[in-house]
Design an enzyme around this catalytic site. Structure first.
Site, PDB file in Angstrom:
ATOM      1  N   ASP A  42      79.150  71.568  28.847  1.00 34.99           N
ATOM      2  CA  ASP A  42      79.524  72.984  28.708  1.00 34.99           C
ATOM      3  C   ASP A  42      80.054  73.454  30.067  1.00 34.99           C
ATOM      4  OD1 ASP A  42      78.318  73.922  25.892  1.00 34.99           O
ATOM      5  OD2 ASP A  42      77.021  72.418  26.792  1.00 34.99           O
ATOM      6  N   HIS A  83      70.276  66.408  26.330  1.00 36.82           N
ATOM      7  CA  HIS A  83      69.214  67.310  26.800  1.00 36.82           C
ATOM      8  C   HIS A  83      68.194  66.528  27.632  1.00 36.82           C
ATOM      9  CE1 HIS A  83      70.383  69.435  22.900  1.00 36.82           C
ATOM     10  NE2 HIS A  83      70.561  70.379  23.799  1.00 36.82           N
ATOM     11  N   MET A 112      69.040  75.072  23.293  1.00 37.09           N
ATOM     12  CA  MET A 112      68.912  75.704  21.971  1.00 37.09           C
ATOM     13  C   MET A 112      68.244  74.735  20.988  1.00 37.09           C
ATOM     14  SD  MET A 112      72.100  78.258  21.520  1.00 37.09           S
ATOM     15  CE  MET A 112      73.290  77.084  20.948  1.00 37.09           C
ATOM     16  N   GLN A 166      80.446  77.160  30.805  1.00 40.08           N
ATOM     17  CA  GLN A 166      79.112  77.770  30.920  1.00 40.08           C
ATOM     18  C   GLN A 166      78.527  77.526  32.315  1.00 40.08           C
ATOM     19  OE1 GLN A 166      76.020  77.794  27.731  1.00 40.08           O
ATOM     20  NE2 GLN A 166      75.231  76.031  28.822  1.00 40.08           N
TER      21      GLN A 166
HETATM   22  P1  AMP Z   1      72.476  73.437  24.058  1.00 40.35           P
HETATM   23  O1  AMP Z   1      71.153  73.135  23.449  1.00 40.35           O
HETATM   24  O2  AMP Z   1      73.642  72.837  23.317  1.00 40.35           O
HETATM   25  O3  AMP Z   1      72.668  74.895  24.387  1.00 40.35           O
HETATM   26  O4  AMP Z   1      72.492  72.691  25.460  1.00 40.35           O
HETATM   27  C1  AMP Z   1      71.468  72.889  26.393  1.00 40.35           C
HETATM   28  C2  AMP Z   1      71.868  72.223  27.677  1.00 40.35           C
HETATM   29  O5  AMP Z   1      72.088  70.833  27.447  1.00 40.35           O
HETATM   30  C3  AMP Z   1      73.185  72.785  28.256  1.00 40.35           C
HETATM   31  O6  AMP Z   1      73.085  72.867  29.668  1.00 40.35           O
HETATM   32  C4  AMP Z   1      74.180  71.761  27.835  1.00 40.35           C
HETATM   33  O7  AMP Z   1      75.328  71.693  28.671  1.00 40.35           O
HETATM   34  C5  AMP Z   1      73.375  70.482  27.936  1.00 40.35           C
HETATM   35  N1  AMP Z   1      73.983  69.442  27.117  1.00 40.35           N
HETATM   36  C6  AMP Z   1      74.339  69.512  25.815  1.00 40.35           C
HETATM   37  N2  AMP Z   1      74.927  68.370  25.415  1.00 40.35           N
HETATM   38  C7  AMP Z   1      74.961  67.547  26.495  1.00 40.35           C
HETATM   39  C8  AMP Z   1      75.441  66.239  26.737  1.00 40.35           C
HETATM   40  N3  AMP Z   1      76.026  65.531  25.783  1.00 40.35           N
HETATM   41  N4  AMP Z   1      75.295  65.718  27.984  1.00 40.35           N
HETATM   42  C9  AMP Z   1      74.699  66.437  28.973  1.00 40.35           C
HETATM   43  N5  AMP Z   1      74.217  67.689  28.810  1.00 40.35           N
HETATM   44  C10 AMP Z   1      74.345  68.232  27.589  1.00 40.35           C
END
Ligand code: AMP
Length: 283
Positions: A150, A37, A30, A153
């Site tokens: 997540d 990310h 997102m 998820q």
């Molecule tokens: P988001 O933009 O928050 O929807 O996250 C996009 C992807 O990045 C999802 O698969 C999240 O689980 C992953 N993600 C977010 N924060 C972290 C983190 N701190 N460590 C590893 N992956 C992450």
């Protein structure tokens, strides 16, 4: 790097990129990218030939009183980070492109979407499953990379991939943390200095349970109690639960299956989630 905003253009670029049997790795996000990310991007680059990142703040996974309009956005910065990281295709559609007028079909996940975040965010995982399956159909990746941060998820999407026979290999990447333990999140930017300090109770509680687990404690209630000592100092704790890592059902008695200790809390008005696995990693 190609930045693409429409499905038609995306399909054209993917077809071209795939020629010669190249494997496509996909990282859905997102936006408001951070090192968490970028760890997914790196994992994709190690395991595939072409990395596609999507940036889309998906309205259907936000509840009516959640932070959709306030969700942090900085597209120019994200685009540069992707470019510097060697991403091949950045897909950044607008809401109309993903949900054109008349859109009326959803993917409804089952039991795995009910506990933990599911019970506090009704409809959230339906929105996630819907957008992820649409993005999967658009990108048609060989591999898809998700963060363990997540955890639920990951479980919901992994189940969906199996149930809908999607020819995609799911890869879960460990959570990337700030130096003091706070899990990286786009939402961390909302935290004031004082809230940021208080937020550390989440990772401290989870790590205290990990330490006990590593010292040999296996009783689910004991492990949960240790985490609660830290987490219950937060005035707006939503949940802290120790669950079977595969079924997400509460773990009881002596742990004999991989378990996940998961927590969610509001710190100020910011909702944060985190988890740790009490076992070898689960894929
Ligand atoms: P988001 O933009 O928050 O929807 O996250 C996009 C992807 O990045 C999802 O698969 C999240 O689980 C992953 N993600 C977010 N924060 C972290 C983190 N701190 N460590 C590893 N992956 C992450």
């Amino acid at each position: 790097m190609q930045t693409i905003t429409t499905v038609v253009e995306l399909r054209r670029a993917i077809n071209k990129a795939r020629s010669g049997g190249k494997r496509i790795g996909f990282v859905p996000t997102m936006g408001y990218l951070h090192d968490g990310h970028l760890a997914l991007v790196r994992a994709s680059q190690m395991q595939s030939d072409i990395t596609v990142v999507s940036i889309f703040v998906n309205p259907t996974q936000f509840g009516p009183n959640e932070d959709l309009s306030a969700y942090p956005r900085d597209f120019p910065r994200d685009e540069k980070l992707c470019q510097d990281a060697g991403v091949a295709i950045l897909f950044a559609p607008d809401a109309q492109e993903i949900y054109p007028p008349g859109f009326n079909t959803f993917v409804e996940p089952g039991e795995l979407a009910k506990p933990l975040c599911g019970s506090f965010r009704p409809g959230h995982f339906r929105g996630v499953a819907t957008v992820v399956s649409k993005l999967f159909n658009m990108v048609q990746p060989d591999l898809a990379f998700f963060g363990q941060k997540d955890f639920q998820q990951c479980a919901v999407v992994r189940r969906m991939v199996i149930d809908l026979n999607l020819p995609i290999e799911m890869v879960t990447v460990p959570t990337i943390r700030e130096i003091d333990g706070l899990a990286m999140s786009s939402r961390n930017r909302y935290l004031s200095e004082e809230e940021r300090r208080r937020a550390l109770a989440i990772s401290r509680g989870l790590f205290a349970a990990v330490a006990k687990f590593q010292a040999g404690e296996r009783d689910a209630q004991e492990l949960l109690a240790i985490a609660k000592q830290h987490l219950e100092t937060l005035d707006r704790l939503q949940y802290v639960e120790l669950v079977d890592a595969n079924t997400l059902k509460p773990a009881e008695g002596p742990l004999c299956h991989p378990a996940a200790l998961c927590a969610a809390a509001h710190v100020g008005s910011t909702r944060l989630i985190d988890n740790v696995l009490l076992a070898a990693s689960v894929r």
